[in-house]
Design a protein around this motif. Structure first.
Motif, PDB file in Angstrom:
ATOM      1  N   SER A  74      29.436  36.888  40.068  1.00 33.64           N
ATOM      2  CA  SER A  74      28.859  36.368  41.658  1.00 33.64           C
ATOM      3  C   SER A  74      27.899  35.814  41.938  1.00 33.64           C
ATOM      4  O   SER A  74      27.642  34.961  42.747  1.00 33.64           O
ATOM      5  CB  SER A  74      28.686  37.917  42.132  1.00 33.64           C
ATOM      6  N   ASN A  77      28.864  32.164  41.048  1.00 35.10           N
ATOM      7  CA  ASN A  77      29.797  31.636  42.307  1.00 35.10           C
ATOM      8  C   ASN A  77      28.912  31.374  43.229  1.00 35.10           C
ATOM      9  O   ASN A  77      29.427  30.314  43.922  1.00 35.10           O
ATOM     10  CB  ASN A  77      30.967  32.811  42.435  1.00 35.10           C
ATOM     11  N   SER A  78      27.970  31.926  43.786  1.00 37.59           N
ATOM     12  CA  SER A  78      27.381  31.804  44.937  1.00 37.59           C
ATOM     13  C   SER A  78      26.318  30.586  44.627  1.00 37.59           C
ATOM     14  O   SER A  78      26.077  29.916  45.505  1.00 37.59           O
ATOM     15  CB  SER A  78      26.507  33.100  45.321  1.00 37.59           C
TER      16      SER A  78
END
Lengths: 224, 290
Positions: A74, A77-78
């Motif tokens: 995450s 991805n961010s």
């Protein structure tokens, strides 16, 4: 059907990976040679892991790490705005990790084979570590650098397991030559599988031929 | 003036040893360090240059503190103004001879020094060559030139001649003395060779197990009244009653008696008795022993 995309993608992946590895491996190798860190052996073992680990194991854990349900995934991805698993960027990250020892080891052995007095002389002459590295140490391990570059490039070119695990088979994105060959064989297209294979074979041969002739020239210039 | 009062535990090849050195060296002097291998000679040079760190103590050069473990001062080698010639010459193979010297140049320094050094060391014709094409003696001269490009305050020589034959040795000794005087250096040289020390140094210390066991004028430390040496007869001058002999690479004439000259031939090895006085060999007074 045969198309050039997988070949070009393979070459692109191998080139990008090699450049990144060269930038990463020089400081790592330097650190491995000159650091007095207590747990250096642990770091060495981690760097060398890809040498013996099945590619699928590495691919599997990278897949987990890239997965959005994991905190690493995450964060990544961010950071990049898009999922990096099943993307070219994901392949680059995986290849860099997978081929790291192939770049680090030659450079490290090159550096540690240089006489210690080279850097001592340079220090006494008032030169910084960085100047010493770029003006004295690296120019004197050119053959090792070349070996590292070729091994990393060739190893990335021939990569299969890791790519399959985290890249999948997306045309023009992650469908590299080795995957394409597997894919064509699966669909019984032996003719195009053969074309891909032949191109890779010739490519590998040409690279090695260039290297060995370059090294011979280099050495003869050195010894004449 | 250099003050050096340092202690360090060394882990030698055989066993542990403690280096305990308390030494004051005058400016512009030429100090030789003599002693068995493993006595700590090279370690002392490395500690002086900053390549090795002492456990405790103080090193100062004139008013500059180079090392003081209590005040936590430890100037890196880059800032000590030291020239160091290593036992293995350690020229950088990727640079030409000129390149090696230019690398040593400080930013903004004039290249004149380099031309001058190439001249003094008689290596001008080698300027564009690479180190691999040079003989041992030539490489050694380049290494010496490179060490003094920055005009250091202190020149350290670690057995600079150990790989050279005798003829080259005496040549190098002259080059070093020339450089030592020309640039008003303080020089410290590690050497195993007594004649070299007597010829070059004005003071010699002997190290034994990391401690200074002798601190003398060279001629005193090595005082020998008479010495027997073997020499090769190169030429016989029957009119002048002289023979020309090869003494450690240098030819010398020795007077001999009428009865002796009948018994020797060119190519013979003869024994000479040579006197040492004031640390100098007087070959003129050599006597042939038959």
């Amino acid at each position: 059907m045969f198309d050039w995309d997988p070949i070009l993608l393979s070459l692109k992946l191998a080139s990008v990976t090699t450049v990144i590895l060269l930038i990463l491996a020089i400081p790592i190798a330097y650190w491995l040679v000159y650091s007095r860190f207590k747990f250096k052996a642990v770091v060495e073992a981690i760097i060398s892991l890809p040498l013996i680990l099945p590619p699928t194991v590495l691919g599997f854990y990278l897949l987990l790490a890239f997965s959005p349900s994991f905190f690493t995934g995450s964060i990544l991805n961010s950071l990049f705005g898009t999922s990096i698993a099943f993307s070219f960027f994901g392949l680059v990250v995986a290849s860099v990790i997978y081929s790291l020892p192939f770049m680090v080891h030659p450079i490290r052995s090159g550096l540690s084979n240089l006489p210690e007095s080279y850097s001592d002389v340079s220090k006494v002459l008032g030169k910084s570590k960085l100047t010493t590295l770029f003006k004295v140490l690296l120019p004197n391990i050119k053959p090792s650098l070349l070996t590292g570059i070729v091994l990393a490039f060739a190893h990335t070119l021939g990569e299969f397991g890791v790519v399959l695990m985290i890249g999948g088979n997306i045309p023009s994105e992650t469908r590299v030559a080795s995957i394409a060959i597997y894919d064509e064989v699966e669909s019984l297209n032996y003719a195009s599988a053969n074309t891909y294979s032949l191109i890779l074979l010739v490519l590998a041969f040409i690279i090695l031929l260039l290297v060995s002739s370059y090294n011979r020239n280099y050495l003869s210039r050195f010894w004449k | 003036m250099i003050k050096c009062d340092i202690h360090k535990n060394l882990h030698g090849a055989v066993d542990k040893m403690k280096l305990d050195i308390d030494l004051t060296i005058d400016r512009r002097s030429f100090l030789a360090i003599y002693g068995a291998s493993g006595a700590g000679k090279t370690s002392l040079l490395k500690i002086l240059s900053g390549l090795m760190k002492a456990d405790s103590g103080v090193i100062s050069f004139d008013d500059t503190l180079w090392f003081d473990n209590e005040m936590k001062i430890d100037l890196p080698p880059q800032k000590r103004s030291v020239g160091f010639v290593f036992q293995e010459y350690s020229l950088f193979p990727n640079m030409t001879i000129k390149g090696n010297l230019e690398y040593a140049l400080r930013k903004g320094d004039s290249k004149k020094t380099i031309d001058e050094l190439l001249d003094i060391m008689q290596i001008k014709n080698l300027a564009e060559s690479y180190p691999k094409n040079l003989s041992g003696g030539q490489q050694q001269r380049v290494a010496l030139a490179r060490a003094v490009v920055q005009k250091p305050k202190l020149l350290l020589l670690d057995e600079p001649f150990s790989a050279l034959d005798d003829a080259l040795r005496s040549q190098m000794q002259e080059y070093i003395l020339k450089i030592h005087n020309r640039y008003a250096l303080t020089t410290i040289m590690v050497s195993h060779n007594k004649s070299e020390i007597i010829r070059m140094a004005d003071r010699v210390i002997e190290l034994e197990n990391g401690k200074i066991s002798e601190d003398e004028e060279p001629s005193h430390l090595f005082q020998i009244k008479k010495l027997k040496v073997n020499a090769l007869v190169l030429n016989i001058d029957r009119d002048q009653l002289k023979i020309e002999v090869d003494l450690t690479g240098i030819s010398n004439f020795v007077k001999v008696g009428l009865d002796q000259i009948e018994q020797i031939q060119v190519g013979d090895t003869v024994t000479l008795e040579i006197e040492y006085s004031g640390g100098k060999v007087t070959v003129e007074g050599a006597v042939l022993v038959l």
